[in-house]
Design an enzyme around this catalytic site. Sequence first.
Site, PDB file in Angstrom:
ATOM      1  N   PHE A   1       0.945  -1.289   0.032  1.00  0.00           N
ATOM      2  CA  PHE A   1      -0.010   0.093   0.144  1.00  0.00           C
ATOM      3  C   PHE A   1       0.831   1.223   0.042  1.00  0.00           C
ATOM      4  O   PHE A   1       0.442   2.298   0.633  1.00  0.00           O
ATOM      5  CB  PHE A   1      -1.007  -0.238   1.257  1.00  0.00           C
ATOM      6  CG  PHE A   1      -1.598  -1.219   1.317  1.00  0.00           C
ATOM      7  CD1 PHE A   1      -2.436  -1.942   0.613  1.00  0.00           C
ATOM      8  CD2 PHE A   1      -1.023  -2.075   2.554  1.00  0.00           C
ATOM      9  CE1 PHE A   1      -2.799  -3.177   1.027  1.00  0.00           C
ATOM     10  CE2 PHE A   1      -1.342  -3.389   2.921  1.00  0.00           C
ATOM     11  CZ  PHE A   1      -2.510  -3.991   1.929  1.00  0.00           C
ATOM     12  N   CYS A   2       1.823   1.169  -0.706  1.00  0.00           N
ATOM     13  CA  CYS A   2       2.859   2.443  -0.755  1.00  0.00           C
ATOM     14  C   CYS A   2       3.223   2.753   0.629  1.00  0.00           C
ATOM     15  O   CYS A   2       3.227   4.074   0.773  1.00  0.00           O
ATOM     16  CB  CYS A   2       2.433   3.559  -1.554  1.00  0.00           C
ATOM     17  SG  CYS A   2       1.899   3.180  -3.376  1.00  0.00           S
ATOM     18  N   ASN A   3       3.250   2.032   1.557  1.00  0.00           N
ATOM     19  CA  ASN A   3       3.631   2.291   2.917  1.00  0.00           C
ATOM     20  C   ASN A   3       4.529   1.341   3.539  1.00  0.00           C
ATOM     21  O   ASN A   3       4.278   0.491   4.487  1.00  0.00           O
ATOM     22  CB  ASN A   3       2.393   2.448   3.691  1.00  0.00           C
ATOM     23  CG  ASN A   3       2.739   3.128   5.151  1.00  0.00           C
ATOM     24  OD1 ASN A   3       4.052   3.024   5.933  1.00  0.00           O
ATOM     25  ND2 ASN A   3       1.760   3.675   5.634  1.00  0.00           N
TER      26      ASN A   3
END
Length: 839
Positions: A385-387
């Site tokens: 999740f781009c995290n």
Amino acid sequence: IETRNFICISGITYLDHAGSALFPESLLKAFTDDLRNNVYGNPHSQNISSKLTYDTIEHVRYRILQHFHTTAEDYTIIFTSGCTAALKLIAESFPWIPEGTKQPSSRFCYLTDSHTSVVGMRGITTSMNVLSVPIKPKEILLAKSRLPAEEQNCTTPHLFSYPAQSNFSGTKYPLSWIQDIKSGKLCPIKIPGKWFVLLDAASYVSSSPLDLGVHQADFIPISFYKIFGFPTGLGALLVNNRIAPLLRKTFFGGGTAAAYLAGEDFYFPRKSVAERFEDGTVSFLDIIALKHGFDVLEKLTGGMEKIKQHTFALAHYTYTVLSNLKYANGAPVVRIYSDTDFSNPDVQGPIINFNVLDENGEVLGFSQVDSMASLHNIHVRTGCFCNTGACQMHLDISNEDIQRNLQAGHVCGDNIDLVDGRPTGSVRISFGYMSSFEDAQTFLNFIIATRLSKSDAEIPFQSVTKPTTESVPDDHLSFINADKLSPMPQISDGELRNIPSEAETTGSWQPVEPEVESIRAAVSETAVPMCRKGGKPITVTKIYLYPIKSCSAFEVTEWPVGNQGLLYDRNWMVVNQNGVCMTQKQEPRLCLVNPSIDLKQKIMVIKAEGMDTVSVPLEDSTGKEAVICESKVCSHRVKTYDCGERIAGWLSTFLGRPCRLIRQSSGMKSKSHQKNTKGLSSATNISLSLVNEAQYLLINVASILQLKEHISARLKEPLEIEELIRRFRANIVISAPESFEEEEWAEISIGALQFQVVGPCSRCQIICIDQQSGERNKEILQSLSAARGRKTNFGIYLMNQPLLSSFSSILSVGSQVLPVLKENTEIQPPTSSEEKCSG
């Protein structure tokens, strides 16, 4: 909410609101009506239509400030292309003091639970010789200490960034940090200077009210599609006016200059901060759409506070049931990654992040869960999740693990979900204002149906009272008006039971035992490739080609082989009105389109029930009338041309939607769709048709028979072998004595033809579609996963080795297959970010 406002999602359970909200029909109608009734010119011009645009934009700025409970006295709105562009703008224009000057230097601090775009700001700060300091959430909670009085007069500006809501877990970090950090009560790191706060609000504002009158962060970047679903290419940076005059800018775009000289280095910026930073013409029609977004949101929901309560109630209910799901042996069905127990909407947003486990506590890869969810028309998000920071923190992935996973071929956004049995990411569901209680139930029923037997499924609901509208307190969620949100049940804290402690929700990892480990151990004793000896001869029993990608198979007894595989195999494909390739995933009825090749007449004949037969010439008609265009197949680009109006009309009529037939252009295919395939010599550039992964797909009847036993146990009506074979859409079907022995092969020869094995085919939901009727059966993929020890591999990919010119290149049914065993018996799948099924 009225269902007529979300016609597009009928039959779909959309649970990726943290990825994007969905826009209601009424927003689109209000916006298009506005465009029909008004002429909006470029706001930089001075004519009447331009003045109307300028005034409308200023009105929208006011409306945004109003939405966040602040005014133009405190904040300026700078329109950007999105939250990411706003973050880049901050990094470029913040008044950093670099290392090596006489005064203390600046620091850029960010919470490790931050979006990639926040962490990416350090690329700019590093180039400016400013140090970046990552801070873990636990560290800042322990950081309460004032600096000595003599150091408080230092004016060096520092920037601290944190998310109002984690886009990974939905954790809401305290908004009180803003004032504590600005006042010096809370120091991210002990260093003299003045702290400014960047609050990444993109995830938070989609479902929660933000009061900037109380929580006065210096920078607040947002993306509007997270709130309204439309428009998508528009965001804003809200800048506190105390820092606005200090921002520095180097580039100046059209509309930002009060005056400049082209021949000399003279430039004077416009007075207004917004005009100074909005380079070029703003996306003015999209900004006008925002006005209708705010209007419709208010009319449908009654405001952000009600959205917050509604979405949290759904998340609370789903979390409670999910965390209580147990297998018959008492093992949990999911591992939830959360910092809260979902009891308070002020500390938890409507996001649930988890991995599904089996009875032994082993993680099921997120790609498998995603594929199964797609079969039930449930849309989730998977991965990290781009995290990466939050992913590492919750999944216990070390820095070395990340680097090792990259070496193993895993990159962000692909479907390599397990490396050495450990997950590389997870599954996320998230609720939005248009989510309903039925969405939550559909999702829970999906988890129960795919993981538990009927007797197991009765357990979780005993401990959770089914919510009823009567249990809602009067001051809570009163969406009684038909135009407002539907009544949403609430579970009292007293009804929460058996929520696993943190110790229970984290477990130790054990590598997955492959089902065929014993066979492989025996094979690996031979250190050199060897030919298979003894046993019955292996023969080719069926040959299929698929002239039109994702359409029906054309069965032949013998067929010429070209440099891209079977001649005319997947030379054509059906595309939608936007030129995007259609497969059975989107349109199962494609399997009812029956193409066949007549080599003598040089035509492809296409049939379908209830339709006249239509034909297409095999010879390339790439004359002046054919438009050559570039199309994308899997991750490859190919040159194609359109096959004309007659066949486009035929397909559109049969499929009930506008579509066209396009063909790969033979003149350009040798260079346009080549693959340097793992496992073949590096000099070999393989030329592909419109397939996703390799020239050929081979399956073994013995493997089908073993799989049939697993599937028959789960289905009321047993599947015929013929039907199962067709579902796997192979080119070559063989009969070998042992099931899955094909996975041990490095090379094979069939007659005079030689092939190299590239890797196994990881199957997707297309195998769930009955190739005779177009109907889906969700059990098939799950049965395959159960039969193969949680893998969904079935069949192997082959590539042609260069043909020997002295032999005729014909593949025939009845030919003998001679395999060569490989040294390392674990076939690696081809690396690709796309699903690897042959369409």
